[in-house]
Design a protein around this motif. Structure first.
Motif, PDB file in Angstrom:
ATOM      1  N   SER A  28      30.415  -7.660 -20.808  1.00  0.00           N
ATOM      2  CA  SER A  28      30.577  -9.042 -21.256  1.00  0.00           C
ATOM      3  C   SER A  28      31.281  -9.003 -22.601  1.00  0.00           C
ATOM      4  O   SER A  28      31.545  -7.929 -23.144  1.00  0.00           O
ATOM      5  CB  SER A  28      29.227  -9.761 -21.361  1.00  0.00           C
ATOM      6  N   GLN A  29      31.612 -10.151 -23.142  1.00  0.00           N
ATOM      7  CA  GLN A  29      32.355 -10.206 -24.387  1.00  0.00           C
ATOM      8  C   GLN A  29      31.548  -9.572 -25.512  1.00  0.00           C
ATOM      9  O   GLN A  29      30.544 -10.107 -25.966  1.00  0.00           O
ATOM     10  CB  GLN A  29      32.682 -11.658 -24.748  1.00  0.00           C
ATOM     11  N   THR A  34      35.726  -6.974 -23.240  1.00  0.00           N
ATOM     12  CA  THR A  34      35.953  -8.346 -22.818  1.00  0.00           C
ATOM     13  C   THR A  34      34.950  -8.660 -21.710  1.00  0.00           C
ATOM     14  O   THR A  34      34.047  -7.869 -21.443  1.00  0.00           O
ATOM     15  CB  THR A  34      37.389  -8.550 -22.313  1.00  0.00           C
ATOM     16  N   GLN A  35      35.143  -9.775 -21.058  1.00  0.00           N
ATOM     17  CA  GLN A  35      34.231 -10.180 -19.995  1.00  0.00           C
ATOM     18  C   GLN A  35      34.190  -9.186 -18.854  1.00  0.00           C
ATOM     19  O   GLN A  35      33.161  -9.006 -18.199  1.00  0.00           O
ATOM     20  CB  GLN A  35      34.629 -11.562 -19.466  1.00  0.00           C
ATOM     21  N   PRO A  62      42.919  -9.178 -23.245  1.00  0.00           N
ATOM     22  CA  PRO A  62      42.543  -9.609 -24.595  1.00  0.00           C
ATOM     23  C   PRO A  62      43.753 -10.101 -25.371  1.00  0.00           C
ATOM     24  O   PRO A  62      44.892  -9.768 -25.068  1.00  0.00           O
ATOM     25  CB  PRO A  62      41.981  -8.326 -25.231  1.00  0.00           C
ATOM     26  N   THR A 122      40.340  -9.668 -17.641  1.00  0.00           N
ATOM     27  CA  THR A 122      40.690 -10.568 -18.729  1.00  0.00           C
ATOM     28  C   THR A 122      41.499  -9.815 -19.762  1.00  0.00           C
ATOM     29  O   THR A 122      41.010  -8.861 -20.375  1.00  0.00           O
ATOM     30  CB  THR A 122      39.412 -11.144 -19.388  1.00  0.00           C
TER      31      THR A 122
END
Length: 475
Positions: free
Chosen positions: A351-352, A464-465, A273, A271
């Motif tokens: 994770s976020q 991020t994820q 950002p 992912t």
């Protein structure tokens, strides 16, 4: 009607195409307009761009225009030019560059303003007649795909145009000199864009080529993961929004220079950002981060004389075992040994904004230092909170707390029992023995040298994820 074999083949090809379409690079180095602008500005200085402007052959350029014939200025050849002793650029300056996305989002527009003062001398006056010239060079950074050789970034379509050219007389003199000045300025209007394109644009392209080479070299600087190192190679460049993205392959190498793990384009998700304002960001996919942690924390066995090192913990262990078997508890002597073995390297789950780490651990309790067989062996599935932070340009990682999520009795010399009885004490043992050992190995940190190489004092990090993101601490 298509045969089942044909349908199977088509489905297979479609599936392969979809996988290929979603492949993500292991690491992405994202370079914003600020970095590109500063690098190109410095390279233009190193290539003496202002000196080249001062050497523009203005006199010969307008002579060429006149000799080719311009009817409306016909008399100037015989009168005006003969009266000009010399015509050249007296001073030149390149104000602040601009780098911004183009309309199609696949290119970056580089705008290079030029500010010059040119002058000419004539027997009509004793002073130099000065003319102020302002214009702007515009070029485009784009991805070039070649049949042979790797894809690369290039700078093209370098030019200036008449509409962006402003020429004015700095000081008014006599009517005759002013008239001559106006004719010179009229000749500079078509001559300057051509001079800039032929004289300056090649230098700007060379400067950008050097910028691109520097950025590639910067991207390839290894990250030390003692005793290993993480190295990078370019997979492909891209332009997204207002930034250059270098998609990188990563490889983990041991102290002998042998590649132990290779990470390139993969179906693993990444992912990106939203960091439009960040000068740069280094984005590492989750599996790369896991490999780095695995290199820092290989499987290991820890052996502790519990009574000598942690007497309070030894007393709690004896009390816990007494609930299962008083006879077994009585066997624990002052030389009892606790063995903690990490069966696998820790596995991070990002994770976020947060991260967790899972570990598989084996715990053995020996009643004395002479005992060959443990009283029992437990398999423990544990988890911890993982905290990423930075110190200067060092990326740091620390495991906070630890819990025994699941406990399995692997073997027992004191009969079968429910291992959950020992959950609290096993958690205390892991917290007191394993956690300090692992955090001690992580304490040295991971240097991210590109932070200071790009002119920033410190780094910041975020999650991020499915990725770890390193950016400058303040921008």
């Amino acid at each position: 009607m298509a045969s089942p074999w044909t349908l199977t083949l088509l489905c297979g090809l479609l599936a392969a195409t979809l996988v290929q379409a979603t492949l993500s690079p292991a690491v992405v180095l994202r370079l914003g307009p600020q970095v590109v602008k500063e690098k190109l500005t410095q390279e233009l200085k190193d290539h003496n761009a202002t000196a080249i402007l001062q050497q523009l052959p203005l006199h010969s350029a307008i002579e060429e225009k006149c000799t080719k014939g311009i009817p409306q200025l016909g008399s100037l050849v015989n009168t005006g030019l003969k009266a000009i002793v010399w015509l050249k650029v007296i001073s030149a300056n390149i104000p602040q560059l601009q780098v911004q996305p183009s309309a199609n989002d696949q290119e970056l527009v580089v705008k290079i303003p030029l500010d010059m003062v040119s002058g000419f001398n004539t027997p009509l006056v004793k002073t130099i007649v000065k003319i102020h010239v302002e214009t702007e060079v515009q070029a485009f950074i784009r991805v070039e795909t070649r049949e042979r050789g790797p894809t690369r970034l290039v700078l093209g379509d370098c030019s200036t145009h008449h509409g962006g050219l402003r020429i004015s007389l700095l000081h008014t003199l006599s009517f005759l000199v002013n008239s001559l000045s106006n004719k010179v300025m009229n000749l500079l209007v078509p001559a300057l864009p051509k001079l800039v394109k032929t004289q300056l644009c090649p230098v700007i392209k060379e400067a950008f080529d050097d910028v691109y080479a520097d950025l590639l070299q910067l991207a390839r600087v290894p990250i030390s993961v003692s005793p290993h190192r993480l190295e990078f190679d370019l997979l492909s460049p891209a332009i997204k929004g207002n930034a250059i993205q270098l998609h990188l392959e990563a490889k983990l190498m041991d102290s002998q220079g042998t590649v132990t793990k290779l990470f390139n384009n993969s179906a693993a998700s990444l992912t990106m950002p939203t960091l439009d304002s960040a000068p740069f960001s280094l984005i590492m996919r989750q599996d790369v981060v896991n490999a780095v942690v695995a290199a820092l924390l290989p499987p290991k066995e820890l052996m502790v004389l519990l009574d000598y090192v942690l007497p309070e913990l030894a007393h709690q262990l004896k009390s816990s075992i007494k609930v299962i078997s008083e006879k077994a508890a009585d066997q624990l002597g002052p030389t009892q040994i606790m063995k903690v073995l990490t069966l696998k390297t820790p596995e991070l789950f990002l994770s976020q904004g947060s991260a967790k780490v899972a570990q598989l651990i084996m715990l053995e309790v020996f009643p004395t230092n002479e005992a060959r067989r443990p009283l029992f062996t437990l398999g423990i599935e544990s988890s911890s909170e993982a905290q990423f932070y930075t110190k200067g340009d060092q990326l740091m990682l620390n495991f906070n707390e630890i819990s025994s999520d699941r406990i399995h009795l692997m073997n027992s010399g004191i009969g079968l029992f429910q291992p959950e009885v020992l959950k609290n004490i096993t958690t205390e043992i892991l917290f007191s023995i394993l956690l300090p050992n692992e955090n001690g190995k992580l304490r040295s940190g991971i240097p991210v040298s590109m932070v200071k190489a790009l002119g920033f004092k410190a780094a910041a990090c975020s999650l991020t994820q499915d990725a770890l993101v390193v950016t400058p601490a303040s921008f």
